[in-house]
Write a protein that holds these residues in place. Structure first.
Motif, short mmCIF file in Angstrom:
data_model
loop_
_atom_site.label_atom_id
_atom_site.label_comp_id
_atom_site.label_asym_id
_atom_site.label_seq_id
_atom_site.Cartn_x
_atom_site.Cartn_y
_atom_site.Cartn_z
N MET A 195 15.90 25.40 -53.19
CA MET A 195 16.08 26.27 -51.92
C MET A 195 16.36 27.03 -51.29
O MET A 195 14.74 28.26 -52.14
N ASP A 196 15.71 27.25 -50.58
CA ASP A 196 15.16 27.62 -49.12
C ASP A 196 15.46 29.44 -49.36
O ASP A 196 16.40 29.50 -48.98
N GLY A 197 13.75 30.28 -48.91
CA GLY A 197 14.24 31.43 -49.36
C GLY A 197 14.29 32.00 -50.58
O GLY A 197 15.11 33.69 -50.73
N GLN A 198 14.75 31.04 -51.48
CA GLN A 198 14.79 31.86 -53.28
C GLN A 198 13.57 32.96 -53.63
O GLN A 198 12.83 32.68 -53.06
N ASN A 199 14.26 34.22 -54.37
CA ASN A 199 13.44 35.05 -54.49
C ASN A 199 12.46 34.12 -56.44
O ASN A 199 13.07 33.92 -57.24
N VAL A 200 11.31 33.90 -56.52
CA VAL A 200 10.71 33.69 -57.17
C VAL A 200 9.47 34.58 -58.15
O VAL A 200 8.66 34.89 -57.15
N GLU A 201 9.25 34.38 -58.99
CA GLU A 201 8.20 35.50 -60.22
C GLU A 201 7.08 34.28 -60.15
O GLU A 201 6.98 33.31 -60.00
N ILE A 202 5.70 34.50 -58.58
CA ILE A 202 5.09 33.62 -59.40
C ILE A 202 3.85 34.79 -58.98
O ILE A 202 3.41 35.86 -58.27
N ASP A 203 2.73 34.42 -59.28
CA ASP A 203 1.21 34.91 -59.67
C ASP A 203 0.15 35.19 -58.21
O ASP A 203 0.28 34.27 -57.75
N TRP A 204 0.01 36.08 -57.98
CA TRP A 204 -1.34 36.17 -56.90
C TRP A 204 -1.05 35.07 -56.19
O TRP A 204 -1.45 34.88 -55.16
N ASP A 205 -2.43 34.55 -57.89
CA ASP A 205 -3.52 33.14 -57.22
C ASP A 205 -2.68 31.96 -56.99
O ASP A 205 -3.06 31.59 -56.12
N ALA A 206 -1.65 32.74 -57.90
CA ALA A 206 -1.20 30.51 -57.49
C ALA A 206 -0.19 31.19 -55.55
O ALA A 206 -0.51 29.75 -55.80
N ALA A 207 1.13 32.05 -55.56
CA ALA A 207 0.74 31.50 -54.28
C ALA A 207 0.02 31.39 -53.52
O ALA A 207 -0.23 30.75 -52.27
N ARG A 208 -0.97 32.60 -53.15
CA ARG A 208 -2.42 32.29 -52.34
C ARG A 208 -2.77 30.94 -51.94
O ARG A 208 -3.00 30.58 -50.70
N GLN A 209 -2.85 29.76 -53.47
CA GLN A 209 -3.63 29.34 -53.03
C GLN A 209 -2.94 28.48 -52.59
O GLN A 209 -2.64 27.27 -51.53
N ALA A 210 -1.11 28.22 -52.97
CA ALA A 210 -0.29 26.96 -52.07
C ALA A 210 -0.31 27.56 -50.70
O ALA A 210 -0.56 26.00 -50.30
N ASN A 211 -0.43 28.65 -50.61
CA ASN A 211 0.02 29.14 -49.26
C ASN A 211 -1.64 28.78 -48.67
O ASN A 211 -1.31 28.34 -46.73
N ARG A 212 -2.54 29.08 -48.31
CA ARG A 212 -3.94 28.31 -48.62
C ARG A 212 -4.09 27.04 -47.70
O ARG A 212 -4.20 26.73 -47.28
N GLU A 213 -3.41 25.94 -48.87
CA GLU A 213 -3.20 24.45 -48.78
C GLU A 213 -2.69 24.43 -47.29
O GLU A 213 -2.64 23.21 -46.98
N ASN A 214 -1.14 24.73 -47.20
CA ASN A 214 -0.18 25.21 -46.19
C ASN A 214 -0.97 25.63 -44.42
O ASN A 214 -0.95 24.91 -44.13
N TRP A 215 -1.68 26.79 -44.94
CA TRP A 215 -2.20 27.28 -43.56
C TRP A 215 -3.18 26.24 -43.48
O TRP A 215 -3.67 25.78 -41.78
N ASP A 216 -4.30 26.13 -44.17
CA ASP A 216 -5.52 24.67 -44.12
C ASP A 216 -4.70 23.03 -43.69
O ASP A 216 -5.30 23.00 -42.50
N ASP A 217 -3.33 22.91 -43.57
CA ASP A 217 -2.86 21.76 -43.03
C ASP A 217 -2.92 21.69 -41.61
O ASP A 217 -2.50 20.92 -41.07
N ARG A 218 -2.29 23.21 -41.35
CA ARG A 218 -1.82 23.61 -40.15
C ARG A 218 -2.31 23.48 -38.99
O ARG A 218 -2.77 23.57 -37.79
N VAL A 219 -4.06 23.49 -39.38
CA VAL A 219 -4.62 23.56 -38.37
C VAL A 219 -4.83 22.65 -37.14
O VAL A 219 -5.48 22.38 -36.19
N PRO A 220 -4.68 21.37 -37.23
CA PRO A 220 -5.60 20.37 -37.08
C PRO A 220 -3.64 19.94 -35.93
O PRO A 220 -3.87 19.85 -35.06
N LEU A 221 -2.62 20.78 -36.43
CA LEU A 221 -1.05 20.63 -36.12
C LEU A 221 -1.28 21.84 -34.60
O LEU A 221 -1.40 21.42 -33.78
N HIS A 222 -2.15 22.66 -34.51
CA HIS A 222 -2.18 23.87 -34.23
C HIS A 222 -3.47 23.74 -32.99
O HIS A 222 -3.39 23.99 -31.94
N GLU A 223 -4.41 22.80 -33.43
CA GLU A 223 -5.53 22.79 -32.55
C GLU A 223 -5.36 21.97 -31.70
O GLU A 223 -5.62 22.70 -30.41
#
Ligand SMILES: C[S@@+](CC[C@H](N)C(=O)[O-])C[C@H]1O[C@@H](n2cnc3c(N)ncnc32)[C@H](O)[C@@H]1O
Length: 281
Positions: free
Chosen positions: A1-29
């Motif tokens: 479910m979207d917005g679900q609260n989960v336990e996740i370690d910072w390094d794993a969360a940061r990596q997921a977020n970074r991959e998502n932000w990397d993907d957004r770059v050509p779209l935002h360009e």
């Protein structure tokens, strides 16, 4: 479910977020209207709104000639706008593709800037020098798990007498259901350390999709945001709340100059943004 609260370690969360932000770059360009920066007088809407407020709290009433560190600078449109407004700018972001686009835009715009790839929570150790101003705006701390560590970076980056500025989405608005037909609370306002997990392959501008749809965000109440800055040693010198937002949080929001707002009848019911200016004495 979207917005679900989960336990996740910072390094794993940061990596997921970074991959998502990397993907957004050509779209935002494609969607950020970068060609507008070919006009040397062009300034981003975000900076048009932020700068008059920031200027009021600067010793000479202007960022002219000041060393400014822009945290979470993304593809550099606001950073370049701050450089064009007279600051000596350093942009910090953890997305290498975002910084490549920022550097290319700066070159094409003949703007001078330094770009540093770093997790914002490690910024003090990675960025060279001290700054008169640390600036961050719109779409920033929701991506960070630990605001005490964030505020310590800001304190460490500032020179004595330096000024910190943030404008971002109001946490009371972020607790609302973006899909509901009326203003309805859905997500926690107060965090408990757990992340909100999202699966969304779209982004806030343009029509493209990303390959890495999974992201993690953390709710931060105003008490935590202000408290983290005070605990780090900063002094609060300005606080404000706004009725408009540069991005469309809900499809019910209507277009207004430089952004979006709730329909007129609801505009006084809930804030969309907050602004904080703080000083390192
Ligand atoms: C919404 S954008 C910044 C918005 C900016 N106002 C703009 O529109 O250009 C958020 C930025 O935060 C960056 N970011 C997210 N988490 C980060 C982290 N832990 N360290 C450094 N940058 C991070 C992303 O790469 C992205 O460029």
């Amino acid at each position: 479910m979207d917005g679900q609260n989960v336990e996740i370690d910072w390094d794993a969360a940061r990596q997921a977020n970074r991959e998502n932000w990397d993907d957004r770059v050509p779209l935002h360009e494609a969607a950020y209207g970068l060609e507008a920066y070919d006009d040397p007088s062009h300034i981003s809407d975000v900076v048009i709104d932020d700068l008059p407020v920031l200027d009021r709290f600067l010793p000479d009433g202007s960022i002219q000639g000041l060393d400014l560190c822009h945290l979470q600078c993304h593809i550099g449109t606001d950073t370049i706008s701050l450089a064009r407004s007279g600051a000596v700018v350093t942009g910090v972001d953890f997305s290498a593709p975002a910084l490549q686009t920022a550097a290319a835009l700066a070159e094409r715009s003949r703007a001078s800037a330094t770009w540093v790839e770093s997790d914002v929570l490690d910024a003090r150790a990675v960025v060279d020098g001290d700054f008169d101003v640390v600036y961050t705006s719109i779409g920033t701390i929701c991506w960070l798990a630990d605001l005490d560590r964030w505020a310590e970076q800001i304190f460490g980056l500032l020179r004595p007498g330096g000024t910190f500025y943030i404008r971002d989405a109001h946490p009371a608005m972020l607790a609302l259901d973006e899909d509901a037909p009326t203003l309805t609370a859905r997500y926690p306002y107060f965090g408990d350390g757990r992340a909100q997990q999202w699966n969304d392959d779209s982004t806030y501008v343009g029509n493209g999709t990303v390959a890495h749809a999974r992201t993690y965000e953390w709710p931060h109440p105003l008490s935590e945001i202000i408290g983290s800055l005070l605990r780090a040693g900063l002094r609060l010198i300005h606080f404000d709340e706004g009725r408009t937002l540069p991005w469309q949080f809900s499809s019910r929001m209507v277009e207004v100059p430089r952004g979006y707002a709730w329909p007129q009848a609801e505009r006084d019911l809930i804030p969309c943004t907050y602004t904080i200016v703080a000083r390192k004495d």
